[in-house]
Design an enzyme around this catalytic site. Structure first.
Site, PDB file in Angstrom:
ATOM      1  N   GLU A   1       0.843  -1.203   0.000  1.00 30.84           N
ATOM      2  CA  GLU A   1       0.000   0.000   0.000  1.00 30.84           C
ATOM      3  C   GLU A   1       0.875   1.250   0.000  1.00 30.84           C
ATOM      4  O   GLU A   1       1.812   1.332   0.769  1.00 30.84           O
ATOM      5  CB  GLU A   1      -0.910  -0.029   1.237  1.00 30.84           C
ATOM      6  CG  GLU A   1      -1.868   1.138   1.312  1.00 30.84           C
ATOM      7  CD  GLU A   1      -2.620   1.342   0.012  1.00 30.84           C
ATOM      8  OE1 GLU A   1      -3.339   0.435  -0.425  1.00 30.84           O
ATOM      9  OE2 GLU A   1      -2.482   2.417  -0.598  1.00 30.84           O
TER      10      GLU A   1
ATOM     11  N   ASN B   1       9.691   3.720  -0.305  1.00 31.83           N
ATOM     12  CA  ASN B   1       9.628   4.525   0.918  1.00 31.83           C
ATOM     13  C   ASN B   1      10.997   5.072   1.298  1.00 31.83           C
ATOM     14  O   ASN B   1      11.126   6.232   1.679  1.00 31.83           O
ATOM     15  CB  ASN B   1       9.053   3.692   2.074  1.00 31.83           C
ATOM     16  CG  ASN B   1       7.552   3.894   2.210  1.00 31.83           C
ATOM     17  OD1 ASN B   1       6.906   4.415   1.307  1.00 31.83           O
ATOM     18  ND2 ASN B   1       6.991   3.477   3.319  1.00 31.83           N
TER      19      ASN B   1
ATOM     20  N   ALA C   1      12.063  21.132   2.776  1.00 32.42           N
ATOM     21  CA  ALA C   1      12.924  21.079   3.963  1.00 32.42           C
ATOM     22  C   ALA C   1      12.102  21.425   5.195  1.00 32.42           C
ATOM     23  O   ALA C   1      11.101  22.135   5.109  1.00 32.42           O
ATOM     24  CB  ALA C   1      14.074  22.072   3.802  1.00 32.42           C
TER      25      ALA C   1
ATOM     26  N   CYS D   1       5.571   5.260   9.142  1.00 30.85           N
ATOM     27  CA  CYS D   1       6.170   4.511   8.029  1.00 30.85           C
ATOM     28  C   CYS D   1       7.642   4.816   7.771  1.00 30.85           C
ATOM     29  O   CYS D   1       8.480   3.933   7.913  1.00 30.85           O
ATOM     30  CB  CYS D   1       5.355   4.744   6.763  1.00 30.85           C
ATOM     31  SG  CYS D   1       3.755   3.951   6.872  1.00 30.85           S
TER      32      CYS D   1
END
Ligand code: NAD
Ligand code: UDX
Length: 429
Positions: A149, A206, A250, A258
């Site tokens: 996901e 990720n 930033a 996660c």
């Protein structure tokens, strides 16, 4: 189709509601009785934009229970969406996935497709299969699928129903066909791979996004030394299609359930393969340092923080969520308390969750931005909520004792803030 989703947290509940919205009959299962009690009354246990509305709208196609057996027996496709938290060594704790796999095996009554939705280390599919074979005594056929996901909290429904891509790792034609049917109504590109590849795509994605954030955060430090503006640097870099503008903001660094956990897990996965993923270790280091930078900036203006009244605007790890898991605010509040500061704070949605973490301390929980500002000697903004974009800055300036404003998300412009009388500092500008 008849679908069961085990785990009704941020991902599981979104999956339940969105699959029901696509027309499937969904049984949501969770071991947390309080969550299921609320869900049986179609009340969302979490704040996520649109979830409450989808729950009510799709009542007819949504059932909730604490019984995995009931959910599995009623369904053809079972999504595993339980949490995979970090262990002390950084590896993912897979006990919930294992426990659920075992219970699915013990509940089997016909062919099922078992879908890993949780973010899991590569080769988890193999383990689920092994557990299934150990406990599936009647040898009822099944397939395991990896369907990672990619949704973001705060825009989970939009991401689920309109994703950039759907990644599906499968081993058989039968499972592939069923997964095609599940997502038939979603127009996005569907990428079919083997299970290990699908599992790896999630971690690789990720960690790459986390790397982009740490990269720009490091650049922001250089910007401050040489008089450049990191916002313009991001724009300039982002105009190159090969780089892209997203995830180049930033700030105080990435938090959430996660990125921090998945970067650690990926370092550990690489270690198991015999590699030292030093690049990702640096990503982690920069991220942790980034939180300390705002404390240093505050001290630069106020010298000692002991006894000073410091306000925090924004507790959640990002806007539009009540989630505070690994939020920079938790670390920063802890540091302020260590320095002896008196902390007051406000967040549009995350106050109740913060009370669970800091119930015992002298933090002041405020009802709005101006109450935070009252007599404060410094404010740190940590989450870029829309509500904060509309702050009456003149009013805020007036109620503050000392108008130091550290903008951890570069939400405001220095010139305007200084014109209003703030002693302003952002990140990398
Ligand atoms: P969460 O903690 O919000 O929800 C997990 C749910 O699973 C909880 O409600 C818990 O009670 C339930 N659960 C745990 N063990 C169970 C069991 N044995 N039986 C039944 N229910 C059980 O977690 P989340 O944020 O939804 O994340 C779930 C997974 O999805 C994780 O692997 C995470 O890395 C991944 N993921 C999360 C996001 C995100 O934005 N939160 C996005 C993509 C992927
Ligand atoms: C992330 C991934 O984006 C998503 O694909 C995955 O499924 C789950 O993890 P999420 O954690 O919900 O989603 O939020 P995200 O929008 O990615 O932000 C994560 C953190 O990075 C937040 O703390 C955010 O403030 C920070 N961030 C994000 C930055 O500091 N700069 C940016 O440019 C983008």
């Amino acid at each position: 189709m008849k679908v069961c989703v085990i785990g009704t947290g941020y991902v599981g509940l979104t999956t339940c509601c969105c699959l029901a919205e696509l027309g499937h009959s969904v049984t949501g299962v969770d071991s947390n009785k309080e969550k299921i009690r609320k869900l049986k009354n179609y009340i969302s246990p979490i704040y996520e934009p649109g979830i409450q509305e989808l729950l009510k709208k799709n009542k007819k196609r949504l059932r909730f229970t604490t019984s995995i057996k009931e959910g599995v027996r009623k369904s053809d496709v079972i999504f595993i969406a339980v949490n995979t938290p970090p262990r002390e060594d950084g590896s993912a704790d897979m006990r919930y996935v294992e426990d659920v796999s075992k219970k699915i095996a013990l509940s089997m009554n016909s062919y099922k497709v078992i879908v890993e939705k949780s973010t899991v280390p590569v080769e988890t599919g193999k383990w689920i299969k092994r557990v299934m074979n150990l406990y599936n005594k009647k040898n009822i056929p099944f397939d395991v699928v990896s369907n990672p996901e990619f949704l973001r909290e705060g825009r989970a429904i939009e991401d689920f129903l309109n994703p950039d891509r759907i990644v599906i790792g499968v081993e058989t034609e039968r499972a592939r066909k069923i997964m095609e049917d599940i997502y038939k109504k979603i127009k996005a590109k569907k990428l079919f791979t083997n299970i290990e590849t699908a599992e790896l795509i999630k971690h690789a994605s990720n960690s790459f996004l986390a790397m982009k954030i740490s990269y720009i955060n490091f650049i922001s430090r250089i910007c401050e030394k040489v008089g450049a503006d990191v916002k313009d640097v991001s724009t300039g870099m982002g105009l190159d299609k090969r780089i892209g503008r997203e995830f180049l903001d930033a700030g105080v660094g990435f938090g959430g359930s996660c990125f921090p956990k998945d970067v650690s897990a990926f370092i550990w996965i690489a270690k198991k393969c015999g590699f030292d993923f030093t690049l990702l270790k640096e990503v982690q280091k920069i991220n942790i340092e980034q939180r300390e930078i705002v404390i240093e900036k505050l001290k630069k203006s106020l010298w000692n923080l002991n006894g000073k009244k410091i306000g925090i605007l924004g507790i959640s790890f990002k806007p539009n969520t009540d989630d505070i898991r690994e939020a920079p605010s938790i670390y920063i509040i802890k540091r302020l308390l260590e320095e002896g500061a008196k902390v007051s704070c406000y967040d549009p949605k995350a106050m109740e969750n913060l009370k669970k973490v800091y119930s015992h301390t002298k933090i002041k929980y405020c009802k709005n931005v101006y109450e935070v500002g009252e007599d404060s000697e410094g404010i740190i903004l940590l989450t870029e909520w829309d509500e904060f974009k509309k702050i009456d800055l003149k009013k805020l300036r007036k109620v503050m004792r000392v108008p130091v404003f550290i903008d951890g998300r570069n939400l405001f412009e220095r010139r305007k803030m200084e014109e209003l009388g703030f002693i302003y500092d952002g990140i990398g500008r």
